[in-house]
Design an enzyme around this catalytic site. Sequence first.
Site, PDB file in Angstrom:
ATOM      1  N   ASP A 198     137.541  99.567  65.048  1.00 22.11           N
ATOM      2  CA  ASP A 198     136.775  99.745  63.808  1.00 22.11           C
ATOM      3  C   ASP A 198     135.569 100.665  64.024  1.00 22.11           C
ATOM      4  OD1 ASP A 198     135.230  97.979  65.236  1.00 22.11           O
ATOM      5  OD2 ASP A 198     134.952  96.538  63.595  1.00 22.11           O
ATOM      6  N   SER A 199     135.377 101.146  65.264  1.00 23.87           N
ATOM      7  CA  SER A 199     134.406 102.215  65.501  1.00 23.87           C
ATOM      8  C   SER A 199     134.777 103.456  64.700  1.00 23.87           C
ATOM      9  CB  SER A 199     134.341 102.568  66.988  1.00 23.87           C
ATOM     10  OG  SER A 199     135.603 102.994  67.457  1.00 23.87           O
TER      11      SER A 199
ATOM     12  N   ASP B 273     142.184  96.872  65.175  1.00 22.32           N
ATOM     13  CA  ASP B 273     141.041  95.967  65.001  1.00 22.32           C
ATOM     14  C   ASP B 273     141.098  95.268  63.644  1.00 22.32           C
ATOM     15  OD1 ASP B 273     139.372  95.807  67.172  1.00 22.32           O
ATOM     16  OD2 ASP B 273     137.931  97.304  66.479  1.00 22.32           O
TER      17      ASP B 273
ATOM     18  N   LYS C 278     143.114  93.044  67.365  1.00 22.70           N
ATOM     19  CA  LYS C 278     141.934  92.650  68.135  1.00 22.70           C
ATOM     20  C   LYS C 278     140.917  92.045  67.184  1.00 22.70           C
ATOM     21  CE  LYS C 278     138.909  95.741  70.047  1.00 22.70           C
ATOM     22  NZ  LYS C 278     137.659  95.399  69.332  1.00 22.70           N
TER      23      LYS C 278
ATOM     24  N   GLU D 244     136.806  90.060  67.241  1.00 23.82           N
ATOM     25  CA  GLU D 244     135.600  89.789  68.029  1.00 23.82           C
ATOM     26  C   GLU D 244     135.250  88.305  67.989  1.00 23.82           C
ATOM     27  OE1 GLU D 244     132.364  92.311  66.813  1.00 23.82           O
ATOM     28  OE2 GLU D 244     133.533  94.153  67.082  1.00 23.82           O
TER      29      GLU D 244
ATOM     30  N   GLU E 243     132.607  93.809  76.580  1.00 26.15           N
ATOM     31  CA  GLU E 243     131.705  94.918  76.249  1.00 26.15           C
ATOM     32  C   GLU E 243     130.268  94.617  76.666  1.00 26.15           C
ATOM     33  OE1 GLU E 243     132.133  96.625  72.346  1.00 26.15           O
ATOM     34  OE2 GLU E 243     130.281  97.801  72.518  1.00 26.15           O
TER      35      GLU E 243
HETATM   36  O1  KIV Z   1     135.979  99.637  67.741  1.00 27.93           O
HETATM   37  C1  KIV Z   1     136.154 100.002  68.919  1.00 27.93           C
HETATM   38  O2  KIV Z   1     136.309 101.197  69.219  1.00 27.93           O
HETATM   39  C2  KIV Z   1     136.187  98.961  69.958  1.00 27.93           C
HETATM   40  C3  KIV Z   1     136.269  99.388  71.393  1.00 27.93           C
HETATM   41  C4  KIV Z   1     135.046 100.119  71.807  1.00 27.93           C
HETATM   42  C5  KIV Z   1     136.569  98.256  72.288  1.00 27.93           C
HETATM   43  O3  KIV Z   1     136.161  97.814  69.621  1.00 27.93           O
HETATM   44 NA    NA Z   2     135.796  97.415  67.400  1.00 23.48          NA
END
Ligand code: KIV
Ligand code: NA
Length: 279
Positions: free
Chosen positions: A45-46, A84, A114, A116, A183
């Site tokens: 989600d970055s 994510d 994924k 969190e 992280e």
């Molecule tokens: O959103 C993302 O890019 C991430 C990674 C940095 C692990 O969660």
């Molecule tokens: Na992320």
Amino acid sequence: RKPVTINTIQSLYRKKEPITVITAHDFPSAHVADHAGMDMVLVGDSLAMVAMGMDDTSEVLLDEMILHCKSVSRATKGAFTVGDLPMGSYEISPEQALASAIRVIKEGRVKAVKLEGGKDMAPTIAKITGAGIPVLAHIGLTPQRQNALGGFRVQGKTTSSAVKFLEDALAVQEAGAFATVVEAVPAEVAELVTKKLSIPTIGIGAGNGCSGQVLVQVDMLGNFPPGRFLPKFVKKFGNVWEESLKAIEQYKVEVKSRAYPAREHTYPMPKEVFEEFEE
Ligand code: KIV
Ligand code: NA
């Protein structure tokens, strides 16, 4: 190449061969990552920041994540692809999380999700893995919770915080996560916790003792203008922004000067035909 599966990842882990992970957010970024032989591609989600220009990840919607997952998964023929779950799509209940995970898998066409969170998310991880969807956990610094953490701060730096980190790691493993992102924790803590676990740790800002590493592709490629803040752990392996800028500036110069398109970029017409047309 042979597609990477959950078994491939387990076998890399058993052989102690570092697992390579990179983010991607669209077809081209996924294509190049897949060609480079990444074991895993993460639609993180970055992308809220690096592909959508948002200030942080809290704004990106599940529908938007699914759209990006679709583009990425069309390119990743080899790499194991993970999407994510964005903030707001999984915290209400394990049922909500499973419904979101199913959408990311069915519509986004990725192989795993994924999310969190540690101990508090264990029932949610169990719910999703119980439905046959592999879950990559994400512990330590969890950017979706930056407001509760008081910013992007290294986690596990005190004894009590390191103990909490270890408990989170054990909880996500117990809940059935196939691996966990770790992280921004001190290298010593990440290494010790990696040794205590029987699932791989994928580090980012967590030193060299993890089972694998992940980086945000736009960051590691240097695909951003000068002056942008980069966390300490990012290594710039490329200079893509400068390369792109140079190429587009050159294109501009050549169009303005009529150097481009040249003869070889042009479709010819036989002279006699053109003369007839000219009449
Ligand atoms: O959103 C993302 O890019 C991430 C990674 C940095 C692990 O969660
Ligand atoms: Na992320």
